[in-house]
Design a protein around this motif. Structure first.
Motif, mmCIF file in Angstrom:
data_model
loop_
_atom_site.group_PDB
_atom_site.id
_atom_site.type_symbol
_atom_site.label_atom_id
_atom_site.label_comp_id
_atom_site.label_asym_id
_atom_site.label_seq_id
_atom_site.Cartn_x
_atom_site.Cartn_y
_atom_site.Cartn_z
ATOM 1 N N HIS A 26 4.589 -0.720 3.243
ATOM 2 C CA HIS A 26 4.204 0.635 2.835
ATOM 3 C C HIS A 26 5.212 1.146 1.814
ATOM 4 O O HIS A 26 6.412 1.151 2.059
ATOM 5 C CB HIS A 26 4.169 1.560 4.057
ATOM 6 C CG HIS A 26 3.831 2.968 3.722
ATOM 7 N ND1 HIS A 26 4.447 4.054 4.302
ATOM 8 C CD2 HIS A 26 2.934 3.477 2.832
ATOM 9 C CE1 HIS A 26 3.945 5.165 3.797
ATOM 10 N NE2 HIS A 26 3.024 4.844 2.901
ATOM 11 N N ALA A 32 -2.801 2.634 4.861
ATOM 12 C CA ALA A 32 -1.994 1.603 5.518
ATOM 13 C C ALA A 32 -2.232 1.612 7.028
ATOM 14 O O ALA A 32 -2.319 0.545 7.659
ATOM 15 C CB ALA A 32 -0.515 1.819 5.207
ATOM 16 N N GLU A 70 0.844 -1.201 0.000
ATOM 17 C CA GLU A 70 0.000 0.000 0.000
ATOM 18 C C GLU A 70 0.874 1.244 0.000
ATOM 19 O O GLU A 70 1.768 1.387 0.840
ATOM 20 C CB GLU A 70 -0.919 0.005 1.221
ATOM 21 C CG GLU A 70 -1.799 1.242 1.341
ATOM 22 C CD GLU A 70 -2.646 1.505 0.105
ATOM 23 O OE1 GLU A 70 -2.657 2.661 -0.376
ATOM 24 O OE2 GLU A 70 -3.301 0.557 -0.379
#
Length: 213
Positions: free
Chosen positions: A116, A96, A90
């Protein structure tokens, strides 16, 4: 995004699909109340489909591109075999954060590892020996072909790849915007690929289901 299936039929399908767990229902409600573009939620019908596909192939390792707020990741993690793992990518920090907060409350949260950052960077940093049983792509449409080409070598033979939004609210029939043309190009790219077999499903906004030969 609008469903390809008429709303009344979508409601009927949902009513005749095994109900989502309370945590998933809470996550969906939270996303609708607090997040822009809440229509990007996977939803109960597609979420249950993903879970059943994961269960059907006995998947131990899953790669997801595009976490959003975590509905699809939680759905798929519930179908993993014992000791299974799901890596989800993400790029949006707030999405996230929300996803991780719900993962932490799930019985299956320990199976999920959220990365992330840009998904292509995450994929390129994976060990060359990585192998996945199932891949789900639901991220920026302009990069669908790039994601596909990056993950296909990591998908085991006989493994499944599902790409979301492949009917794109019907815009594939008369593409105008960049994202429209990107989905048309992706579908055509898959259709020409001799490495896979595939079926384009009219579930929600369209799901291209791909099996690596």
């Amino acid at each position: 995004m609008q469903n390809i299936v008429p709303e009344a039929l979508e409601t009927y399908c949902a009513a005749h699909t095994t109900a989502a767990e309370p945590l998933l229902e809470e996550l969906a409600a939270f996303t609708r109340a607090h997040c822009r573009h809440s229509q990007m939620l996977t939803g109960p019908v597609e979420g249950r489909l993903l879970r059943m596909l994961v269960l059907a192939i006995g998947a131990r390792r899953i790669l997801e591109i595009g976490t959003f707020t975590g509905y699809s990741a939680l759905s798929m993690a519930a179908g993993l075999t014992d000791g299974g793992e799901l890596i989800t990518c993400e790029i949006d920090a707030e999405h996230a954060r929300i996803a991780q907060s719900f993962f932490g409350r799930s019985d299956y949260g320990s199976r999920i590892h959220l990365r992330h950052g840009a998904a292509l960077d995450t994929i390129s940093n994976l060990p060359a020996s990585e192998s996945f049983d199932f891949v789900f792509i639901d991220a920026d449409k302009e990069n669908y072909i790039s994601y596909y080409e990056a993950v296909l070598p990591l998908l085991r033979p006989g493994g499944l790849l599902a790409a979301d939004n492949t009917l794109w609210s019907g815009k594939v029939l008369a593409p105008q915007e960049k994202s429209d043309h990107a989905i048309v190009a992706f579908n055509a790219h898959v259709a020409r690929d001799a490495r896979v077999e595939h079926v384009l499903l009219s579930v929600r906004d369209g799901v291209m289901l791909i099996r690596k030969l």
